[in-house]
Design an enzyme around this catalytic site. Sequence first.
Site, PDB file in Angstrom:
ATOM      1  CB  THR A  33      54.147 -23.373 -25.482  1.00 59.33           C
ATOM      2  OG1 THR A  33      54.810 -24.121 -26.515  1.00 59.33           O
ATOM      3  CG2 THR A  33      52.770 -22.942 -25.960  1.00 59.33           C
ATOM      4  CB  THR A  83      53.609 -22.477 -31.538  1.00 54.50           C
ATOM      5  OG1 THR A  83      54.903 -23.062 -31.349  1.00 54.50           O
ATOM      6  CG2 THR A  83      52.751 -23.421 -32.364  1.00 54.50           C
TER       7      THR A  83
END
Length: 330
Positions: free
Chosen positions: A93, A12
Site C-alpha cells: 500500500t 503487506t
Amino acid sequence: MNRLLLLATGGTIAGCADDSATLNDYTAGVLGGDALLAAVPQLQDLATITVEQVANVDSADLLFEHWRALVARIRDAFAADPELVGMVITHGTNTLEETAWLLQLLIDDPRPVVLVGAMRPATALSADGPLNLLQAVQVALSPVARGYGVLVVMDGQIHGAQRVTKAATQGVGAFASPGSGPLGRVDDFGVHLPMASGSWQVPFAGLALPEQWPQVPIVYGSVEPEPLLLTACLNARVPGLVFTGTGAGQLSAAERSALQAWSGKRPLMLRANRCGSGPVQSHSDDERLGLLSAGSLNPQKARVLLLLCLLAEVDRGGLSARLLKLEPVN
C-alpha cells in the site's frame, strides 16, 4: 469460465508476523501469489486465475525495474490473449497509488486492471487481504469496470488511479480519493459502479520503458526551507523536479530567487501541494521561473508524470498539454 491474470508484487497483503495479534511489526512480501489465491477458495468459483510472481517486496522498496517488468507483462498478456477478461495486481500500500497512476498512463486497453493491497499482514486476526482480493477479482470480472483504465479496490471501495491516495498509516479504510470520493463500491451483492462515461486517453501508450530512468527529486516546502537542497538539485542538473509547495503549491521567496538566479538549463518542473487535497492553479510567475502547476495531482503522482514525460522527451509545452487533458476525471 472467465480467465483472469493475477500478478503478485509483494506488500503487506503477502506479509507475515510472528503471531496473529501483531499488526505493525511484520515482514512484507513473504507469501507468494499462489498462497494468496489459496487463502480465498471462493475465487475458484469466479474465474480461472493464472498467478505470476513479478516481485515480492515491500512496496517502499519497489524499483523502476519492477515497474518496467510489470508494464511489459501487462501489455504482452493483453496482446496475446483477447479472451483474458482482466488483471489483478497485489501490491504493497505504501506506493500502490504511484504504480496505479503509472499504469493508467501507459496501458491502453479497456479491460480492467485492478490493484489491491492490505493494511494488515496475512497472519493477522481479521486480516483484510483475503476479502480485498476477493472483491478486486469481482471488479476485474465485472463488465461495468471496462473503460475505466486502472482501478484500486480497498475496503469495499473502488477508486480511480488519478485521485486515489493512501491517507492514513493504519486502519483498513486508509485509502481515499480527495476531491471526488471513490468511483463506486463492491460487496456481496455485486459491483456498484456506473458505466464509464468516456474513453480514457492514454498519453504514453506506445512508450517503451528503458532500463535507465531519469532522477526526479521532490522538494518539500516548509518554514525557511533549506536552500542547499534546491541548489544541489540544480547543480546536479536533474532533468525534472517536483515542488511540494505550501498552501496552494506556493514556493518561498528564497526558492523563487534561487530559480531566478539559476543561469543553467532549468529542469522540467511541477508545483504540487502538501495539503493532501485541492488543486494547484497557474501563477503569473510560473512561465518566468519555468514552472507548471500540477493541478490535482499529488507530489508523488506529479513525479510519475514527469518521469514519463522525460522518457518520452516531452518539453514544457508538451507537459502543459498533457496536464490540461487530465481534467476532469471520471
